[in-house]
Design a protein around this motif. Structure first.
Motif, PDB file in Angstrom:
ATOM      1  N   PRO A 114       0.692  -1.084   0.002  1.00  0.00           N
ATOM      2  CA  PRO A 114       0.069   0.073   0.101  1.00  0.00           C
ATOM      3  C   PRO A 114       1.055   1.428  -0.184  1.00  0.00           C
ATOM      4  O   PRO A 114       0.546   2.267  -0.582  1.00  0.00           O
ATOM      5  CB  PRO A 114      -0.981  -0.403   1.490  1.00  0.00           C
ATOM      6  CG  PRO A 114      -0.836  -1.418   1.736  1.00  0.00           C
ATOM      7  CD  PRO A 114       0.158  -2.270   0.929  1.00  0.00           C
TER       8      PRO A 114
ATOM      9  N   PRO B 112      -3.105   2.467  -5.538  1.00  0.00           N
ATOM     10  CA  PRO B 112      -4.455   1.315  -5.368  1.00  0.00           C
ATOM     11  C   PRO B 112      -4.932   1.247  -6.491  1.00  0.00           C
ATOM     12  O   PRO B 112      -5.775   0.125  -7.103  1.00  0.00           O
ATOM     13  CB  PRO B 112      -5.441   2.263  -4.340  1.00  0.00           C
ATOM     14  CG  PRO B 112      -4.818   3.473  -4.841  1.00  0.00           C
ATOM     15  CD  PRO B 112      -4.101   3.739  -5.280  1.00  0.00           C
TER      16      PRO B 112
ATOM     17  N   GLU C 254      -1.888  -5.955  -4.037  1.00  0.00           N
ATOM     18  CA  GLU C 254      -1.138  -5.318  -3.393  1.00  0.00           C
ATOM     19  C   GLU C 254      -1.896  -5.968  -2.571  1.00  0.00           C
ATOM     20  O   GLU C 254      -2.528  -6.813  -1.373  1.00  0.00           O
ATOM     21  CB  GLU C 254      -2.526  -4.133  -3.277  1.00  0.00           C
ATOM     22  CG  GLU C 254      -1.286  -3.093  -2.044  1.00  0.00           C
ATOM     23  CD  GLU C 254      -3.117  -1.373  -2.965  1.00  0.00           C
ATOM     24  OE1 GLU C 254      -2.478  -0.831  -3.268  1.00  0.00           O
ATOM     25  OE2 GLU C 254      -3.589  -1.729  -1.351  1.00  0.00           O
TER      26      GLU C 254
END
Length: 213
Positions: free
Chosen positions: A142, A147, A157
């Motif tokens: 992250p 994202p 992720e």
């Protein structure tokens, strides 16, 4: 505010990349693999400074824990405190290249099958954008501030910790078809969001908004 006016809205415009500059070539892939004796093994690439903030140590530990036969972890970048510990792991499947110039960095991207950067405190990693543009599925934390990757099907992720990184490496290094699908999605994501043309469009939209205040 003190002047009785609301502050202007916050706009975030990402870095950009030119996909043509990092399009992989077969000769570059073959040359890099030959130079570092990688053979035909699936390769996970880390490209960045060997600093604790980049997560290279936990990535190496996760790669060893995944223990996938006939794979390689290529760690490319200048040492900033982590190289000695990586060398002490003493595993020939982990290949340390040291600093790479611009051409060799592009060759490393061409030679790789997966890109991983479990960093903390990144802004927006140019290495990650270049990897996506080169059509590589990515494993990012992250902290890389991308994202968009997972919803686009361009990679995973995960938290920069041993167990999630190990699972992500096992998934991608064991599945050639998944890597191809995610790699194609990675290139599409860059072309739709992160080319310099798209960045310029976003900047123009910001200026248009500010002119209307």
């Amino acid at each position: 505010t003190r002047l009785g006016r609301m502050p202007p809205p916050l706009h975030i415009v990402p870095n950009g990349v030119n996909p043509a500059d990092v399009t992989p070539s077969a000769p570059a892939r073959a040359g890099f693999r030959r130079r570092y004796e990688l053979g035909d093994a699936p390769v996970c690439l880390f490209l960045g400074r060997l600093h604790a903030r980049k997560g290279v140590d936990v990535l190496a530990q996760a790669f060893l824990a995944a223990n996938i036969p006939d794979t390689r972890l290529v760690i490319a970048g200048p040492d900033e405190g982590m190289q000695h510990g990586l060398e002490e792991l003493g595993d020939p499947r982990i290949v340390l290249t040291g600093y790479l110039d611009a051409d060799q960095r592009l060759a490393a991207l061409a030679a790789a099958d997966v890109f991983a950067l479990p960093a903390t405190g990144e802004g927006l990693s140019m290495a990650a954008l270049e990897a996506l543009a080169a059509g590589l599925p990515v494993i990012l934390s992250p902290g890389c501030n991308l994202p968009e990757v997972e919803p686009a099907g361009a990679g995973l992720e995960v938290e920069p910790a041993l167990e999630p990184l190990t699972a992500a490496l096992r998934l991608l290094l064991n599945d050639h078809e998944l890597r191809l699908r995610m790699g194609a999605a990675a290139r599409t994501l860059v072309e739709s969001r992160f080319t310099w043309e798209r960045v310029a469009e976003q900047m123009e939209a910001v200026y248009a908004t500010l002119r209307g205040l």
